[in-house]
Design an enzyme around this catalytic site. Sequence first.
Site, PDB file in Angstrom:
ATOM      1  N   ALA A  70       0.836  -1.197   0.000  1.00 46.30           N
ATOM      2  CA  ALA A  70       0.000   0.000   0.000  1.00 46.30           C
ATOM      3  C   ALA A  70       0.871   1.246   0.000  1.00 46.30           C
ATOM      4  O   ALA A  70       2.034   1.211   0.399  1.00 46.30           O
ATOM      5  CB  ALA A  70      -0.915   0.004   1.232  1.00 46.30           C
ATOM      6  N   ASP A  71       0.276   2.331  -0.426  1.00 47.81           N
ATOM      7  CA  ASP A  71       0.921   3.640  -0.333  1.00 47.81           C
ATOM      8  C   ASP A  71      -0.154   4.667  -0.013  1.00 47.81           C
ATOM      9  O   ASP A  71      -1.216   4.673  -0.630  1.00 47.81           O
ATOM     10  CB  ASP A  71       1.622   4.024  -1.634  1.00 47.81           C
TER      11      ASP A  71
END
Length: 191
Positions: A70-71
């Site tokens: 994820a970011d």
Amino acid sequence: MPNLILASNSPRRKMLLEQAGLTNFTVRPAQGPEPLAADLPPDEAVIQIALAKGQEVAATVARGDLVLSADTEVYFDGALLGKPETEADAIAMLSRLSGAKHTVYTGVALFLDGKIHTGVEATDVFFRPLSREEIETYVKTGEPMDKAGAYGLQGLASKFIRRIEGDVYNVIGLPLCRVAELAKEMGVQLF
């Protein structure tokens, strides 16, 4: 359920997975530099970065392992606000967010046996007006230094936030509902 590998060094993502009932997973953060994606729209930028992190880790795991990457980025006034590099940078970010609405985007990618599923979550956060003293006092705690937009909703900055529209877990760093939906699309029941 396949062995889950979290391709992130974020203590908040680890905490959220544990709070959702997942206790048997491996943390294996990507080591490469995050790609620069400032020229992309925010929803595409966070997906690009999540994909890069996840692809690096997915290339090293066994068949049947599920990799989650994820970011999270803060988007305000046409610019992505990542993690501050200095205290002055954090003060500048928080000064910009003071009294205004911004959007937190998180891109999520799941990898399983060559299949990749991605999704994006966007949440609007409304800050109350902040004084210079409040901002400087908060920055001196060190809390904002490893967080996109220079604040942590779940921590001391909670008193700055007037309202949230959308997924609160997204603002903390991992939209659990979106992750569960993506996993279900891949035939995996995570939670």
